[in-house]
Structure formats: C-alpha cells, structure tokens
Design a protein around this motif. Structure first.
Motif, PDB file in Angstrom:
ATOM      1  N   ARG A 225      37.212  36.210  37.452  1.00  0.00           N
ATOM      2  CA  ARG A 225      35.842  36.580  37.077  1.00  0.00           C
ATOM      3  C   ARG A 225      35.256  37.458  38.185  1.00  0.00           C
ATOM      4  O   ARG A 225      35.320  37.105  39.368  1.00  0.00           O
ATOM      5  N   VAL A 226      34.676  38.582  37.781  1.00  0.00           N
ATOM      6  CA  VAL A 226      34.117  39.543  38.743  1.00  0.00           C
ATOM      7  C   VAL A 226      32.679  39.862  38.360  1.00  0.00           C
ATOM      8  O   VAL A 226      32.389  40.112  37.183  1.00  0.00           O
ATOM      9  N   ILE A 227      31.782  39.863  39.348  1.00  0.00           N
ATOM     10  CA  ILE A 227      30.407  40.317  39.114  1.00  0.00           C
ATOM     11  C   ILE A 227      30.222  41.602  39.913  1.00  0.00           C
ATOM     12  O   ILE A 227      30.477  41.632  41.117  1.00  0.00           O
TER      13      ILE A 227
ATOM     14  N   ASP B  38      37.369  39.331  33.823  1.00  0.00           N
ATOM     15  CA  ASP B  38      36.160  38.956  33.090  1.00  0.00           C
ATOM     16  C   ASP B  38      35.003  39.540  33.900  1.00  0.00           C
ATOM     17  O   ASP B  38      34.649  39.012  34.953  1.00  0.00           O
TER      18      ASP B  38
ATOM     19  N   ALA C 166      31.366  33.735  40.754  1.00  0.00           N
ATOM     20  CA  ALA C 166      32.556  34.530  40.420  1.00  0.00           C
ATOM     21  C   ALA C 166      33.571  34.433  41.544  1.00  0.00           C
ATOM     22  O   ALA C 166      33.248  34.038  42.667  1.00  0.00           O
ATOM     23  N   ASP C 167      34.792  34.808  41.225  1.00  0.00           N
ATOM     24  CA  ASP C 167      35.842  34.842  42.246  1.00  0.00           C
ATOM     25  C   ASP C 167      35.623  36.026  43.178  1.00  0.00           C
ATOM     26  O   ASP C 167      35.916  35.977  44.360  1.00  0.00           O
TER      27      ASP C 167
ATOM     28  N   VAL D  65      32.834  39.440  43.975  1.00  0.00           N
ATOM     29  CA  VAL D  65      31.599  40.179  43.696  1.00  0.00           C
ATOM     30  C   VAL D  65      31.747  41.570  44.305  1.00  0.00           C
ATOM     31  O   VAL D  65      31.973  41.708  45.508  1.00  0.00           O
TER      32      VAL D  65
END
Ligand code: SAM
Length: 218
Positions: free
Chosen positions: A64-66, A87, A131-132, A134
């Motif tokens: 997961r990335v923001i 994601d 998230a994993d 950022v």
C-alpha cells in the motif's frame, strides 16, 4: 505531440499506452489548467513521467502506497501505471488538482484512490489509514515533510521523498528533526541508474517508532 522516448517501453511495460495517454492529457490541458509550467511540456517524459516511475525500484510487491501532494500526478500516477500491483492512494488538498487526478484515473482507467486533504490533518489520517510506503515530490523541506508523512507510515515502513540536488544538504540539516518524529537515519540513493540519462534522487526514511513526546518540565 512530444515524442515518446524508447526507454518508456522498458519503464512502463504493459502500461505504456496509459503513460502515453497521461502525457497527452498533460500536454493538452496541463498548462491551461495551471498544473504544469509551459517549459515542462518539452520535458514531460524525462523530468516527470520516467523520473517518477523509476522510484518503484525501491518499493516491494503489492504494498500500500500513499502519495502525498500529488498535484498534476507526480510521482503517484506514473508509479501506479508502472506498478499495477500497488494499492495507491493520491492525497491532494487543492480541489482543482484533486478533480484533475480523478479525471486522469477515469480517462486512462487507472485503479487509484484520490483523497482530498492535507497530510497533517487528523481527519485525513483517519480516512487514509497507514501505508507501507509514503511517497512525495516537491511538497516541503525534509523536516516538515517527515512530520506530515511518517504518521501515515506503518511501523517498519518508509517514506520516499523525490528530491533534487538539495537532497544531501537537506539530510544533513534535518536528520535530527526527522528522528524527533519517529524516523530512522535518512539515506540518499538514485533510482533509474543505467535506465535514465538523469537518475532520480530519492531520500528514504524508515519509520522506526512513533513521534517522541516533548518532555514535561519539572
Ligand atoms: C509543488 S507541488 C508538487 C506537485 C507534485 N508532487 C509534483 O512533483 O509535480 C506541491 C503539491 O503539494 C500539495 N500540498 C501542499 N501542502 C500539502 C499538505 N499539507 N498535504 C498534502 N499535500 C500538500 C500542493 O497542493 C501541491 O499540489
């Protein structure tokens, strides 16, 4: 239309068609809608699309990335195109930029989530969760950026900030401030070496713990 460099096929793989569509949208509307400067059109591929996509080298599979402060879509949109396994959430406070990001996602059929808000706001943090990884580019100096991004990183995850020539100076200046908000020692590395003429400089900070509470007097 700005010519598509040969290396784009290698960087975007099956997503090349989406990358071309995104570049065309920016070429057609980017300046007029105040998303990019007129001088950027000529260098859309090397300075923006390719430069953004290669940071995927530092990101594991399916995480997961923001992307904080995506603006016209960098680095989040090229990253999502090159790495459909991720994601990706694009965070942007300005309404017209958030609208643009939604239009891009719909037009090029990109599976990303756009959230309007400022990274440091409690409501935004509650909404997007952790998230994993950022990511960010050209959003704020490293110390402030770490204060905004690290609370969005799960413990053991990292922030990746695309920086220019200032990267090493920022690290030397801001390493202590980064530690105060829960970051490990920042490191500087290059992405796209042997692929791009000018590799992308990235500052990487792992989240080692929660921000330090200020000590009480007495
Ligand atoms: C100079 S632009 C860079 C845009 C894009 N990242 C790029 O490299 O082209 C900075 C962006 O950060 C956004 N921004 C500013 N403060 C922010 C904050 N507190 N949280 C999230 N985004 C922010 C702005 O709205 C703007 O879109």
């Amino acid at each position: 239309m700005v010519p598509v460099p040969e290396v784009a096929g290698r960087v975007f793989g099956d997503g090349l068609g989406q990358a071309v569509q995104f570049a065309e949208m920016l070429e057609r509307y980017g300046v007029q809608r105040g998303l990019i400067g007129p001088r950027e059109v000529e260098r859309l591929w090397d300075r923006h699309l390719l430069n953004s996509a290669v940071i995927g080298e530092q990101i594991g599979d399916g995480v997961r990335v923001i992307d904080v402060g995506s603006g016209a879509g960098f680095p989040g949109v090229p990253l999502a195109i090159a790495r459909p396994d991720l994601d990706l959430v694009l965070v942007e406070p300005m309404a017209r930029r958030a609208d643009w990001l939604n239009e891009v996602a719909e037009s090029i059929k990109l599976d990303v989530t756009v959230v309007r808000g400022r990274a440091e706001e409690k409501a935004l943090r509650e909404r997007v969760g952790a998230a994993d990884v950022v990511t960010s580019r050209a959003v704020a100096p490293l110390a402030r950026l770490a204060g905004w991004c690290l609370p969005l990183v799960r413990e053991g995850g990292m922030m990746l900030a695309v920086k220019g020539a200032s990267a090493r100076d920022e690290v030397a200046r801001d390493a202590k401030a980064v530690a105060r908000v829960g970051g490990g020692a920042p490191t500087v590395s290059e992405c796209g070496v042997g692929v791009l003429e000018t590799p992308t400089t990235v500052v990487r900070v792992e989240r080692v713990r929660s921000a330090r509470r200020p000590r009480r007097a007495g």
